[in-house]
Write a protein that holds these residues in place. Structure first.
Motif, PDB file in Angstrom:
ATOM      1  N   PHE A  96      49.055 121.058  53.093  1.00 44.04           N
ATOM      2  CA  PHE A  96      50.448 120.928  53.531  1.00 44.04           C
ATOM      3  C   PHE A  96      51.285 120.324  52.406  1.00 44.04           C
ATOM      4  O   PHE A  96      50.783 119.604  51.544  1.00 44.04           O
ATOM      5  CB  PHE A  96      50.540 120.042  54.780  1.00 44.04           C
ATOM      6  CG  PHE A  96      49.869 120.630  55.990  1.00 44.04           C
ATOM      7  CD1 PHE A  96      50.593 121.400  56.892  1.00 44.04           C
ATOM      8  CD2 PHE A  96      48.519 120.423  56.229  1.00 44.04           C
ATOM      9  CE1 PHE A  96      49.987 121.944  58.007  1.00 44.04           C
ATOM     10  CE2 PHE A  96      47.903 120.965  57.336  1.00 44.04           C
ATOM     11  CZ  PHE A  96      48.631 121.723  58.230  1.00 44.04           C
ATOM     12  N   ASP A  97      52.609 120.621  52.434  1.00 41.11           N
ATOM     13  CA  ASP A  97      53.512 120.067  51.434  1.00 41.11           C
ATOM     14  C   ASP A  97      54.098 118.750  51.924  1.00 41.11           C
ATOM     15  O   ASP A  97      53.639 118.158  52.904  1.00 41.11           O
ATOM     16  CB  ASP A  97      54.600 121.073  51.070  1.00 41.11           C
ATOM     17  CG  ASP A  97      55.514 121.391  52.243  1.00 41.11           C
ATOM     18  OD1 ASP A  97      55.349 120.777  53.314  1.00 41.11           O
ATOM     19  OD2 ASP A  97      56.400 122.249  52.084  1.00 41.11           O
ATOM     20  N   LEU A  98      55.132 118.268  51.233  1.00 37.43           N
ATOM     21  CA  LEU A  98      55.717 116.968  51.564  1.00 37.43           C
ATOM     22  C   LEU A  98      56.332 116.947  52.949  1.00 37.43           C
ATOM     23  O   LEU A  98      56.345 115.901  53.620  1.00 37.43           O
ATOM     24  CB  LEU A  98      56.781 116.596  50.528  1.00 37.43           C
ATOM     25  CG  LEU A  98      56.324 116.509  49.071  1.00 37.43           C
ATOM     26  CD1 LEU A  98      57.479 116.113  48.172  1.00 37.43           C
ATOM     27  CD2 LEU A  98      55.169 115.528  48.935  1.00 37.43           C
ATOM     28  N   LEU A 269      56.542 122.545  41.882  1.00 34.85           N
ATOM     29  CA  LEU A 269      55.956 121.740  40.809  1.00 34.85           C
ATOM     30  C   LEU A 269      56.750 120.458  40.593  1.00 34.85           C
ATOM     31  O   LEU A 269      56.166 119.395  40.319  1.00 34.85           O
ATOM     32  CB  LEU A 269      55.905 122.562  39.514  1.00 34.85           C
ATOM     33  CG  LEU A 269      54.965 123.764  39.516  1.00 34.85           C
ATOM     34  CD1 LEU A 269      55.127 124.567  38.237  1.00 34.85           C
ATOM     35  CD2 LEU A 269      53.523 123.314  39.676  1.00 34.85           C
ATOM     36  N   ASN A 270      58.064 120.545  40.714  1.00 35.23           N
ATOM     37  CA  ASN A 270      58.900 119.356  40.575  1.00 35.23           C
ATOM     38  C   ASN A 270      58.573 118.330  41.653  1.00 35.23           C
ATOM     39  O   ASN A 270      58.468 117.125  41.378  1.00 35.23           O
ATOM     40  CB  ASN A 270      60.371 119.757  40.646  1.00 35.23           C
ATOM     41  CG  ASN A 270      61.305 118.574  40.570  1.00 35.23           C
ATOM     42  OD1 ASN A 270      61.535 117.895  41.572  1.00 35.23           O
ATOM     43  ND2 ASN A 270      61.862 118.314  39.396  1.00 35.23           N
ATOM     44  N   ALA A 271      58.406 118.791  42.902  1.00 32.18           N
ATOM     45  CA  ALA A 271      58.108 117.874  43.998  1.00 32.18           C
ATOM     46  C   ALA A 271      56.699 117.298  43.892  1.00 32.18           C
ATOM     47  O   ALA A 271      56.442 116.188  44.380  1.00 32.18           O
ATOM     48  CB  ALA A 271      58.279 118.599  45.334  1.00 32.18           C
ATOM     49  N   PHE A 275      52.992 113.068  42.929  1.00 35.53           N
ATOM     50  CA  PHE A 275      51.818 112.884  43.787  1.00 35.53           C
ATOM     51  C   PHE A 275      50.581 113.572  43.229  1.00 35.53           C
ATOM     52  O   PHE A 275      49.624 113.802  43.965  1.00 35.53           O
ATOM     53  CB  PHE A 275      52.113 113.437  45.193  1.00 35.53           C
ATOM     54  CG  PHE A 275      53.384 112.930  45.802  1.00 35.53           C
ATOM     55  CD1 PHE A 275      53.429 111.688  46.418  1.00 35.53           C
ATOM     56  CD2 PHE A 275      54.547 113.690  45.751  1.00 35.53           C
ATOM     57  CE1 PHE A 275      54.611 111.214  46.984  1.00 35.53           C
ATOM     58  CE2 PHE A 275      55.719 113.232  46.315  1.00 35.53           C
ATOM     59  CZ  PHE A 275      55.749 111.980  46.933  1.00 35.53           C
ATOM     60  N   VAL A 276      50.606 113.897  41.943  1.00 36.16           N
ATOM     61  CA  VAL A 276      49.555 114.740  41.393  1.00 36.16           C
ATOM     62  C   VAL A 276      48.199 114.049  41.406  1.00 36.16           C
ATOM     63  O   VAL A 276      47.159 114.701  41.585  1.00 36.16           O
ATOM     64  CB  VAL A 276      49.931 115.188  39.960  1.00 36.16           C
ATOM     65  CG1 VAL A 276      50.053 113.992  39.024  1.00 36.16           C
ATOM     66  CG2 VAL A 276      48.932 116.190  39.435  1.00 36.16           C
ATOM     67  N   LEU A 277      48.149 112.730  41.251  1.00 31.97           N
ATOM     68  CA  LEU A 277      46.867 112.036  41.233  1.00 31.97           C
ATOM     69  C   LEU A 277      46.250 111.919  42.621  1.00 31.97           C
ATOM     70  O   LEU A 277      45.039 112.103  42.789  1.00 31.97           O
ATOM     71  CB  LEU A 277      47.043 110.641  40.618  1.00 31.97           C
ATOM     72  CG  LEU A 277      47.448 110.617  39.141  1.00 31.97           C
ATOM     73  CD1 LEU A 277      47.596 109.179  38.649  1.00 31.97           C
ATOM     74  CD2 LEU A 277      46.432 111.360  38.285  1.00 31.97           C
ATOM     75  N   ASP A 278      47.063 111.636  43.611  1.00 30.56           N
ATOM     76  CA  ASP A 278      46.549 111.464  44.962  1.00 30.56           C
ATOM     77  C   ASP A 278      46.440 112.781  45.735  1.00 30.56           C
ATOM     78  O   ASP A 278      45.580 112.922  46.607  1.00 30.56           O
ATOM     79  CB  ASP A 278      47.440 110.496  45.753  1.00 30.56           C
ATOM     80  CG  ASP A 278      47.430 109.093  45.161  1.00 30.56           C
ATOM     81  OD1 ASP A 278      46.375 108.684  44.647  1.00 30.56           O
ATOM     82  OD2 ASP A 278      48.475 108.417  45.202  1.00 30.56           O
ATOM     83  N   LEU A 283      50.191 120.384  43.152  1.00 29.58           N
ATOM     84  CA  LEU A 283      50.467 120.932  41.819  1.00 29.58           C
ATOM     85  C   LEU A 283      49.619 122.154  41.511  1.00 29.58           C
ATOM     86  O   LEU A 283      50.078 123.090  40.855  1.00 29.58           O
ATOM     87  CB  LEU A 283      50.217 119.860  40.763  1.00 29.58           C
ATOM     88  CG  LEU A 283      50.494 120.248  39.301  1.00 29.58           C
ATOM     89  CD1 LEU A 283      51.992 120.400  39.074  1.00 29.58           C
ATOM     90  CD2 LEU A 283      49.914 119.212  38.351  1.00 29.58           C
ATOM     91  N   LEU A 284      48.395 122.165  42.024  1.00 27.77           N
ATOM     92  CA  LEU A 284      47.428 123.192  41.636  1.00 27.77           C
ATOM     93  C   LEU A 284      47.855 124.585  42.065  1.00 27.77           C
ATOM     94  O   LEU A 284      47.862 125.522  41.252  1.00 27.77           O
ATOM     95  CB  LEU A 284      46.066 122.854  42.241  1.00 27.77           C
ATOM     96  CG  LEU A 284      44.973 123.918  42.070  1.00 27.77           C
ATOM     97  CD1 LEU A 284      44.657 124.132  40.597  1.00 27.77           C
ATOM     98  CD2 LEU A 284      43.720 123.522  42.845  1.00 27.77           C
TER      99      LEU A 284
END
Length: 313
Positions: A96-98, A269-271, A275-278, A283-284
Motif C-alpha cells: 500500500f502507498d501513503l 518516487l518523490n513520496a 520512507f525508503v529505509l523503512d 521506491l522499488l
C-alpha cells in the motif's frame, strides 16, 4: 561455350548460385532489401522480443488502467489510511502507498502520463525535425544558417534545468504544458541528424537525374530524399522516447512537473524518498516499472540502429 553462355545469362540468385543463402532472399526469389534484412535480424534477437512484450504491457496499462486494476487487485479503488505503507502480501503484491491505496493499482495508473509524454514529445520533435531538416538541407542559405544558430542556442541549455526554470515560472501547468516544454527543448538533435542526411543525399546521382527530368523541389524532397534520409532519425526517435520518459519522471520527482492529485511514477518516487529505509517497496516498484520502460525503448533503438546501419553488415 554453351555452358559458359548459359552461366553468364543466368540471373543472379537462381539455382546456378546455390551459395546464396535463402534467408537473404524475398519469397519471389530476389535479394532482400535492407529493411527485410533488418527485420530478419531484429526478430532473431531475444532482447527485441522482451522489449516489445514489455512495451505492449505498458501500453495496455496506459490504455486501460481501470480494467487491469480491477483484474489484478482487490478493491483497487478503495483507500484506507489504516493500511498506509503496509508491505506486499498475497492479496496486495505491491503493498500500500501513503494513503493506504493498493500500490499495484497506483503504479498501473502512473504509466499513462509517462508513456503519453514520451510518445507525444517524440512525435512532435520528429515532425519538427523532418520539416526543418528537409528545408535546411535542401535549400541551405540564410534559413539554414538561422536554424543552425537557433539549434546551437538550444544545445547550450541543459535539458532538465531548462525545463525546470520554465515550469517553475508557470506553476499552473499540467501534462500538456510539460509536453510543450519538453518538445521545445528536445527537437534539436533529430533536426541536426535529418539535416545532415539531406545534405548527403541532395547531390546523389538519382536526385540529380530526377531534377534534370523536371521534378519539382517538393517531389524531390518527399519522394526521393525523405525515404532515404528518415531511417537514422527514426532510430534516434526510438531512443528519444526513453530519454523523454526519464526527463518527465525527473521533473515530477523534483516537484516541478505534475502535481497531486495526478498519479505518475515520478510523483511516487518523490513520496517514497522519505520512507525508503523503512518501506523500500514504495521506491522499488515505480522505479522498476520506470527502468523497464526506459530500458525497453533503449534496447529497441540500439537494435534498430545495428540492424539498419549498412556499415555494421
Amino acid at each position: 561455350m554453351t555452358d559458359t553462355a548459359g552461366t553468364l545469362d543466368t540471373p543472379s540468385g537462381t539455382a546456378e548460385h546455390p551459395e546464396t543463402p535463402d534467408a537473404a532472399r524475398t519469397p519471389a526469389g530476389k535479394r532482400a532489401s535492407l529493411s527485410t534484412d533488418a527485420w530478419l535480424e531484429l526478430r532473431a534477437r531475444p532482447t527485441v522480443w522482451a522489449a516489445l512484450i514489455t512495451l505492449l504491457l505498458m501500453t495496455a496499462m496506459a490504455l486501460a488502467p481501470g480494467l487491469l486494476t480491477s483484474l489484478l487487485t482487490e478493491g483497487g479503488d478503495r483507500c484506507d489510511l489504516a493500511h498506509s505503507k503496509l508491505g506486499p502480501s498475497a492479496a496486495h503484491p505491491f503493498g500500500f502507498d501513503l494513503q493506504g491505496c493498493d500500490y499495484l493499482a497506483q503504479v498501473i495508473r502512473g504509466t499513462r502520463p509517462s508513456l503519453i509524454a514520451g510518445l507525444a514529445v517524440t512525435a512532435a520533435s520528429l515532425l519538427i525535425a523532418i520539416v526543418l531538416g528537409l528545408l535546411c538541407g535542401f535549400y541551405g542559405g540564410w534559413f539554414d544558417a538561422l536554424v543552425s544558430r537557433v539549434t546551437d542556442i538550444f544545445f547550450g541549455l541543459p535539458f532538465v534545468l531548462g525545463a525546470t526554470v520554465i515550469l517553475v515560472a508557470f506553476p499552473d501547468h499540467g501534462l500538456g504544458a510539460m509536453i510543450l516544454v519538453l518538445t521545445v527543448l528536445g527537437w534539436t538533435t533529430m533536426t541536426r541528424i535529418m539535416r545532415s542526411q539531406v545534405l548527403a543525399l541532395a547531390d546523389a546521382d538519382y536526385v540529380r537525374a530526377a531534377r534534370m527530368l523536371g521534378a519539382r523541389p517538393a517531389r524531390l524532397m518527399l519522394r526521393h530524399i525523405l525515404p532515404n534520409a528518415i531511417t537514422p532519425v527514426i532510430v534516434v526517435a526510438m531512443l528519444n522516447v526513453g530519454a523523454v520518459i526519464s526527463g518527465e519522471a525527473t521533473l515530477d520527482f523534483l516537484g516541478v512537473g505534475l502535481q497531486y492529485p495526478e498519479v505518475s511514477w515520478g510523483l511516487q518516487l518523490n513520496a517514497a524518498q522519505a520512507f525508503v529505509l523503512d518501506h523500500p517497496h514504495l521506491l522499488l516498484f515505480p522505479a522498476l516499472f520506470l527502468s523497464a520502460t526506459v530500458l525497453s525503448f533503449i534496447l529497441l533503438g540500439d537494435a534498430a540502429r545495428d540492424a539498419f546501419d549498412p556499415r555494421l553488415k
